[in-house]
Structure formats: structure tokens, C-alpha cells
Design an enzyme around this catalytic site. Structure first.
Site, short mmCIF file in Angstrom:
data_model
loop_
_atom_site.label_atom_id
_atom_site.label_comp_id
_atom_site.label_asym_id
_atom_site.label_seq_id
_atom_site.Cartn_x
_atom_site.Cartn_y
_atom_site.Cartn_z
N PRO A 2 -1.62 38.83 39.79
CA PRO A 2 -2.98 38.64 39.15
C PRO A 2 -3.89 37.85 38.64
CG PRO A 2 -0.52 38.70 37.61
CD PRO A 2 -0.43 38.23 39.32
N GLU A 3 -5.11 38.59 39.45
CA GLU A 3 -6.30 37.49 39.15
C GLU A 3 -7.55 38.23 38.69
OE1 GLU A 3 -7.59 37.05 43.30
OE2 GLU A 3 -5.96 36.67 43.91
N ARG A 107 9.45 35.97 38.60
CA ARG A 107 9.80 34.38 39.22
C ARG A 107 9.16 33.45 37.50
NH1 ARG A 107 6.14 34.78 44.33
NH2 ARG A 107 6.49 36.68 44.84
#
Length: 267
Positions: A2-3, A107
DNA sequence: CGGGGCTCCTGTGCGC
DNA sequence: TGCGCACAGGAGCCCC
């Protein structure tokens, strides 16, 4: 990953869904995601608080509650999904409409903080300009690049230089601008700076328009994938023919990150 | 101050 | 075929 475009998509979705609703309760399944305050105080702090506003700064998602701010960083694999409670949620907010806001994170590198003012966070304080703001002009970008010996690609990913650009969009921006990722920033001439500047705005806006890219685990606030990955020109295309010239796309490592580019088209 | 490298983390995919 | 390791990367950190 996600940017800016992915976080902006989630932000816009959430604005339509959760503003005015209250957080009735929160279940913290993985404590280390809550960075501050203590889990106990975090739970007390969000209970019965109304969600007033949804904000974004760079890749950071911010929920304005009655008094404090919930600051959320998704890092690599974080997801914020509204709807039914999900089994794999690491943090689950129960909302006043009976639905849930799930924080999932494969993660487990994501972070959530409850603080008085998000603007006081050091990471936010030292953050560079928002690339889609009007204040981010060509002149300003030119000024920012002056004296920077750093290679342009890691520089674009430096949140202190400019906010919100990660590996995928950095690589796509430089391909669009026909600029080699290895170029020292201060070696770029005005015509090249202009191309990179335009590409930053265009690629990020295109990313938002297509609701982000889901090459990894990204999902929007309703759990749907983005469509920008269909527009990707170089990222992940090692050895495949360049869409510009047909030569194979090269992959190198820059600052420890996979960097894809066409050596022929990107000078 | 800049840059390189390590760390965190876990699912995936490759090579032997 | 199956195992084990490298890889994916955002950002903080240490070190030179």
C-alpha cells in the site's frame, strides 16, 4: 504494497462508510501492532469514541476520534476491511452499526497508535510534501532536487523527501518519465525534472483512479482488489519485453529494493 | 550527512 | 517430489 494511491482509496471508502459511527469495542489479538499507548489504555481510549474524520498523510491513514487520533500504518501487508468480523484479523473494531472494521496483516509489520495529535509524530513532522497538493509545484520540486547527490529512485521513495511513494510507484514513475533510476538527482536537467514531476502526478492520480494495485495483498476498505496492476509497465517484469522498445526489462537492487527499468528507454 | 546493510515478519516460489 | 532457503519491502536503526 500500500502506497499513496492505495491508502487514498481506503481513505475515500472509509469516509463514505464510517464517519459518524462509534467504536463500541476493540479486540486486540496481536498486541505488538499497538505501539502506543499500552494495549489496556488503547482499548479504553477508543471505546465509545465517534469517528469524526478520515485523513491521509503520505502512506499513513488517520482516523479522527472524538478527542484523539487513531494513526494506522499498513506497511507491507496491512489491510483495513469493513464488514463482517474476519477470522484472520489481528485487531477488530466493533462499530455502532453492528459491523466490524478489521485490521489484517499477514506479515505483521503494520502499526496502530492512539495519540493526541498525529502532527506531533516525528515520522510525520519530518515528512516531505504531498505530491498531489497544489503546493507541490514544479518550482518547488526543482528546489528540492538541488544539491541532492542521491540516486533519483531511492530519493523518490524517501518519505522525508516526498510523501507517499513506495517501490512500485517509484519504478513506474521513472519508466513514464524515461529516467534511469540510477541517475544522481543533481544531474537531472530541467526537461528531465519536468518529465519526472509530471509523471509523479499522473501515475499517482492514475493509481487512485484505478483504486490502487494489488500485486501483493492490498485490498480496499470493502476487501476488493485494485485495478492499477493492469496498467503496470515495468514493476515485476524482469526479462519481459519493454512496452516502449521490446528490449528485456532489467532488474537491479537499489537501496535493497527490487528496481525494474528499461536501460534503452530510460536514460 | 549520506549511503549501505541489517532488522522486523511470513507466505510464496524457486532450485537442487 | 519434497525440502529448505531466498525473496518480497517500509521504515527504523547502526555504522562507516
Amino acid at each position: 504494497m500500500p502506497e499513496l494511491p492505495e491508502i487514498e482509496t481506503i481513505k475515500r471508502d472509509l469516509e463514505n462508510i464510517i464517519i459518524g459511527k462509534r467504536i463500541k469495542d476493540v479486540e486486540v489479538k496481536v498486541a505488538r501492532i499497538i505501539k502506543e499507548p499500552s494495549v489496556e489504555n488503547f482499548i479504553k481510549g477508543v471505546q465509545n469514541k465517534e469517528i469524526k474524520e478520515v485523513l491521509r498523510r503520505g502512506k499513513v491513514l488517520i482516523l479522527k476520534l472524538s478527542a484523539q487520533y487513531l494513526v494506522i500504518h499498513l506497511r507491507m501487508t496491512g489491510q483495513i476491511i469493513y464488514g463482517d468480523k474476519q477470522e484472520k484479523s489481528k485487531i477488530v473494531f466493533l462499530l455502532s452499526d453492528g459491523k466490524y472494521l478489521n485490521f489484517l496483516d499477514q506479515r505483521v509489520m503494520g502499526e496502530i497508535k492512539l495519540i493526541n495529535d498525529w502532527r506531533d509524530l516525528p515520522f510525520i513532522k519530518q515528512m516531505g510534501p504531498e505530491p498531489l497538493d497544489k503546493g507541490f509545484s514544479l518550482e518547488k520540486f526543482q528546489e528540492m532536487l538541488k544539491g541532492k547527490k542521491t540516486k533519483i529512485k531511492p530519493l523518490l521513495m524517501d518519505q522525508g523527501f516526498i510523501a507517499g511513494i513506495g517501490n512500485l510507484y517509484a519504478v513506474e514513475i521513472l519508466f513514464r518519465a524515461k529516467a534511469n533510476p540510477l541517475r544522481p538527482a543533481n544531474s537531472l536537467v530541467l526537461s528531465e525534472i519536468k518529465k519526472i514531476y509530471s509523471a509523479i502526478k499522473e501515475v499517482l492520480e492514475e493509481g487512485i483512479w484505478h483504486r490502487g494495485s494489488s500485486v501483493d495483498t492490498y485490498r480496499d476498505a470493502r476487501g476488493e482488489k485494485g485495478k492499477f496492476e493492469q496498467r503496470i509497465r515495468v514493476y515485476g517484469r524482469k526479462g519481459e519485453p519493454c512496452f516502449g522498445c521490446g528490449d528485456p526489462i532489467e532488474k537491479i537492487t537499489l537501496g535493497g529494493r527490487g528496481t525494474y527499468f528499461c536501460p534503452k528507454c530510460q536514460k
